[in-house]
Design a protein around this motif. Structure first.
Motif, PDB file in Angstrom:
ATOM      1  N   ALA A  35      52.289  42.302  48.238  1.00 50.62           N
ATOM      2  CA  ALA A  35      51.427  41.599  49.367  1.00 50.62           C
ATOM      3  C   ALA A  35      50.828  40.358  48.596  1.00 50.62           C
ATOM      4  N   PHE A  36      50.613  40.657  47.372  1.00 55.84           N
ATOM      5  CA  PHE A  36      49.823  39.264  46.583  1.00 55.84           C
ATOM      6  C   PHE A  36      50.992  38.343  46.397  1.00 55.84           C
ATOM      7  N   ALA A  37      52.124  38.788  46.024  1.00 57.10           N
ATOM      8  CA  ALA A  37      53.017  37.737  45.707  1.00 57.10           C
ATOM      9  C   ALA A  37      53.529  36.863  47.028  1.00 57.10           C
ATOM     10  N   ALA A  38      53.496  37.618  48.032  1.00 57.84           N
ATOM     11  CA  ALA A  38      53.818  36.863  49.364  1.00 57.84           C
ATOM     12  C   ALA A  38      52.908  35.851  49.605  1.00 57.84           C
ATOM     13  N   LEU A  39      51.657  36.071  49.180  1.00 59.78           N
ATOM     14  CA  LEU A  39      50.468  35.016  49.340  1.00 59.78           C
ATOM     15  C   LEU A  39      50.759  33.724  48.722  1.00 59.78           C
ATOM     16  N   VAL A  40      51.452  33.924  47.443  1.00 61.43           N
ATOM     17  CA  VAL A  40      51.677  32.727  46.989  1.00 61.43           C
ATOM     18  C   VAL A  40      52.339  31.645  47.345  1.00 61.43           C
TER      19      VAL A  40
ATOM     20  N   ILE B 121      41.926  35.767  38.221  1.00 65.19           N
ATOM     21  CA  ILE B 121      41.996  37.104  38.004  1.00 65.19           C
ATOM     22  C   ILE B 121      42.697  37.694  38.872  1.00 65.19           C
ATOM     23  N   LEU B 122      43.818  38.457  38.772  1.00 65.58           N
ATOM     24  CA  LEU B 122      44.971  39.081  39.514  1.00 65.58           C
ATOM     25  C   LEU B 122      44.834  40.503  39.207  1.00 65.58           C
ATOM     26  N   GLY B 123      44.730  41.317  40.651  1.00 67.36           N
ATOM     27  CA  GLY B 123      44.820  42.701  40.632  1.00 67.36           C
ATOM     28  C   GLY B 123      43.599  43.417  40.782  1.00 67.36           C
ATOM     29  N   VAL B 124      42.580  42.909  41.175  1.00 67.02           N
ATOM     30  CA  VAL B 124      41.166  43.530  41.822  1.00 67.02           C
ATOM     31  C   VAL B 124      41.201  43.981  42.971  1.00 67.02           C
ATOM     32  N   THR B 125      41.556  45.277  43.234  1.00 62.46           N
ATOM     33  CA  THR B 125      41.265  46.044  44.255  1.00 62.46           C
ATOM     34  C   THR B 125      40.419  47.151  44.018  1.00 62.46           C
ATOM     35  N   PRO B 126      39.919  47.872  44.859  1.00 63.51           N
ATOM     36  CA  PRO B 126      39.156  49.179  44.922  1.00 63.51           C
ATOM     37  C   PRO B 126      39.686  50.380  44.440  1.00 63.51           C
ATOM     38  N   LEU B 127      41.160  50.364  44.493  1.00 68.68           N
ATOM     39  CA  LEU B 127      42.011  51.362  44.293  1.00 68.68           C
ATOM     40  C   LEU B 127      41.908  51.486  42.784  1.00 68.68           C
TER      41      LEU B 127
ATOM     42  N   ALA C 149      48.304  46.621  37.431  1.00 70.61           N
ATOM     43  CA  ALA C 149      49.870  46.244  37.810  1.00 70.61           C
ATOM     44  C   ALA C 149      49.956  45.582  39.179  1.00 70.61           C
ATOM     45  N   THR C 150      48.804  45.848  39.910  1.00 74.01           N
ATOM     46  CA  THR C 150      49.137  45.058  41.453  1.00 74.01           C
ATOM     47  C   THR C 150      49.107  43.583  41.158  1.00 74.01           C
ATOM     48  N   GLY C 151      48.599  43.036  40.270  1.00 68.02           N
ATOM     49  CA  GLY C 151      48.724  41.770  40.009  1.00 68.02           C
ATOM     50  C   GLY C 151      49.813  40.817  39.303  1.00 68.02           C
ATOM     51  N   LEU C 152      50.835  41.834  38.797  1.00 66.29           N
ATOM     52  CA  LEU C 152      51.729  41.370  38.050  1.00 66.29           C
ATOM     53  C   LEU C 152      52.867  40.681  38.564  1.00 66.29           C
ATOM     54  N   PRO C 153      53.316  40.698  39.883  1.00 66.15           N
ATOM     55  CA  PRO C 153      54.275  40.229  40.563  1.00 66.15           C
ATOM     56  C   PRO C 153      53.652  38.749  41.149  1.00 66.15           C
ATOM     57  N   ALA C 154      52.651  38.387  41.495  1.00 64.89           N
ATOM     58  CA  ALA C 154      51.833  37.324  41.872  1.00 64.89           C
ATOM     59  C   ALA C 154      51.924  36.508  40.434  1.00 64.89           C
ATOM     60  N   ALA C 155      51.439  36.938  39.333  1.00 61.04           N
ATOM     61  CA  ALA C 155      51.222  36.134  38.375  1.00 61.04           C
ATOM     62  C   ALA C 155      52.823  35.624  37.681  1.00 61.04           C
ATOM     63  N   ARG C 156      53.789  36.479  37.993  1.00 62.04           N
ATOM     64  CA  ARG C 156      54.981  36.119  37.543  1.00 62.04           C
ATOM     65  C   ARG C 156      55.427  34.674  38.658  1.00 62.04           C
TER      66      ARG C 156
ATOM     67  N   PRO D  91      51.518  57.405  35.154  1.00 63.18           N
ATOM     68  CA  PRO D  91      52.326  58.252  36.335  1.00 63.18           C
ATOM     69  C   PRO D  91      52.881  57.254  37.353  1.00 63.18           C
ATOM     70  N   LEU D  92      52.571  55.919  37.124  1.00 68.63           N
ATOM     71  CA  LEU D  92      52.939  54.811  38.267  1.00 68.63           C
ATOM     72  C   LEU D  92      54.172  54.301  37.959  1.00 68.63           C
ATOM     73  N   GLU D  93      54.881  53.673  38.809  1.00 69.83           N
ATOM     74  CA  GLU D  93      56.112  53.180  38.778  1.00 69.83           C
ATOM     75  C   GLU D  93      56.200  52.055  37.938  1.00 69.83           C
ATOM     76  N   GLU D  94      55.084  51.237  37.978  1.00 74.17           N
ATOM     77  CA  GLU D  94      55.235  49.856  37.129  1.00 74.17           C
ATOM     78  C   GLU D  94      54.573  50.310  35.819  1.00 74.17           C
ATOM     79  N   THR D  95      55.017  49.886  34.575  1.00 73.37           N
ATOM     80  CA  THR D  95      54.446  49.943  33.657  1.00 73.37           C
ATOM     81  C   THR D  95      54.044  48.401  32.858  1.00 73.37           C
ATOM     82  N   CYS D  96      54.406  47.512  33.488  1.00 71.42           N
ATOM     83  CA  CYS D  96      54.077  46.106  32.918  1.00 71.42           C
ATOM     84  C   CYS D  96      54.538  46.015  31.508  1.00 71.42           C
TER      85      CYS D  96
END
Length: 458
Positions: free
Chosen positions: A138-143, A180-186, A235-242, A382-387
């Motif tokens: 979702a973040f990457a799509a916004l770029v 600052i990328l990846g700031v969500t309540p999760l 890790a949520t912010g990594l695709p948009a940062a790239r 335990p998450l899929e993305e390790t960055c």
């Protein structure tokens, strides 16, 4: 049967990650799933419902719609809502049923955008992946959808240079601009960590251009191309940062300012990437205050007070928590915040395990190593993305049996309280509760601290 979770729970799903990432941006988020199946997001994964409205809808997919592939009904319903609400964008995501039916959400988004004239996109979510996958998409799509339209790649460098000159001429303390990328309540909850992140970088010479995506508007996010450096805090912010790096050449660093020396190290990396002169002194002292925007959801949270408690008072609190924690069963005790350096410094060779999101876990590890002298800190992700942050000694797995076996060698375990369920019965260890909203939802939100800056340790 190895993949069965017997006593542990699952992390928030990719579909919920999409909704969490886009919640505050004025868009229409559509979860394509059967009615009622996504109440978990409403009741556990989204604390902002209490204080802030958002246009998040469910398609109420029926058996006939699923079997017959009735995409027209979904398109008509979305267009009807969009005409009434006029959102800034439309985002579509799927669950296991649409995944099995092969629903093309990107194709549906193109049809919807053509009919409504509203920017639309679909993500490849299935409800079978962890939350950072959906939020990252979702973040990457916004770029591409908003940033590139607001700031053309060819003009970004000149506009960044002009902004730096303006800040310098104004005599302000802001040397560089950051995203600052990846700031969500999760990952950060609504207890004040998002505000503390902004305050930390602002008080160390950084102008926060955009914060993805809490306390920031879509218009502010669209100016992300003007930043000198991107800071990925989850890790949520990594695709948009790239993607920002590909489009604008904006460098990025990964990390969270946790602890005193680790925070300074992160700032040094940020300034090194920007090429700007760094401040003579760093200020890692961020007040731990609850977020004023979320009174209802955060009401009663026992967060850090302005007045620091004495060591004796903290010890008394720790003892009380230990007595009240019925799930301990003699294996460790509950720890109040901030954490004591002595828990780690007394035995620097103790085996410390951190279970959780990779950016947080690696930043916490840096804090323990730099501020406490810990020499054996390992991460279980335990998450899929390790960055790309894991070391050879770390473990990347979501299997309950693997995690259970691994922590048998731990002396200190830092994890969400749910992981108490798999503590070894024949070994005493120090268990430090660090709730993660993407894992245990609202159950332990009252115990999530403001962990930005040096106040996490005393």
């Amino acid at each position: 049967m190895k993949q069965v979770q017997r006593v542990l729970v699952n992390y928030s799903a990719d579909l919920f990650g999409m909704c969490s990432a886009l919640y505050e941006l004025g868009g229409l988020c559509v979860m394509d799933d059967a009615s009622g199946c996504n109440s978990t997001y409403d009741t556990h994964d989204e604390p902002r419902w209490f204080d802030m409205d958002s246009m998040i809808y469910i398609s109420a997919l029926t058996e006939n719609d699923a079997v017959m592939g009735n995409d027209k009904k979904l398109i008509d319903d979305i267009c009807e809502v969009a005409e009434a609400e006029r959102p800034k964008f439309i985002a579509l995501g799927g669950s296991p049923i649409p995944m099995m039916m092969g629903t093309d959400f990107r194709g549906l988004a193109r049809v919807i955008e053509k009919r409504t004239g509203i920017p639309s996109f679909g993500i490849r979510s299935s409800g079978m992946h962890t939350y950072e996958i959906g939020a990252g998409q979702a973040f990457a799509a916004l770029v591409d959808l908003f940033c590139v339209k607001s700031i053309q790649p060819g003009e970004a460098a000149d506009r960044r240079a002009a902004l730096r000159q303006e800040r310098k001429a104004a005599g302000g303390t802001h040397r560089i601009g950051v995203n600052i990328l990846g700031v969500t309540p999760l990952d950060f909850s609504i207890v004040g960590n998002a505000e503390a992140l902004t305050a930390f970088f602002e008080q160390n010479g950084c102008a926060v251009v955009s914060s993805w995506a809490m306390g920031c508007t879509l218009e502010q996010l669209s100016l992300a191309g003007l930043a000198d450096v991107t800071i990925v805090v989850s890790a949520t912010g990594l695709p948009a940062a790239r993607r920002l790096q590909e489009v604008y050449g904006t460098p990025y660093v990964t990390g969270i300012p946790i602890g005193e020396r680790a925070s300074s190290d992160l700032l040094k990396r940020v300034y090194a990437e920007s090429g700007a002169a760094k401040p003579e002194q760093w200020n890692a002292d961020v007040p731990g205050k609850k977020a004023e925007r979320f009174h209802a959801a955060a009401k009663g949270n026992p967060l850090l007070a302005d007045a620091r408690l004495s060591t004796d008072e903290w010890n008394m609190l720790r003892s009380q928590k230990a007595e009240d924690e019925s799930s301990c069963d003699g294996t460790g005790y509950y720890t109040s915040f901030p954490l004591r350096k002595s828990d780690f410094a007394a035995n620097p060779d103790a085996s410390v395990y951190i279970i959780g999101e990779p950016v947080f876990a690696s930043s916490f590890r840096s804090c323990l190593e730099a501020d406490c002298g810990a020499r054996c800190v390992k991460i279980i992700c335990p998450l899929e993305e390790t960055c790309g942050l894991l070391r050879e000694c770390d473990l990347h797995t979501e299997e309950e049996d693997d995690i259970r076996e691994s922590i048998r060698s731990a002396d200190i375990l830092i994890a969400d309280p749910v992981y108490r369920r798999i503590l070894p019965e024949d070994k005493d260890l120090l268990f430090i509760d660090f709730p993660h909203e993407a894992y245990s939802g609202r159950l332990y939100r009252a115990d999530i601290p403001v962990f930005i800056g040096k106040n996490i340790l005393f």
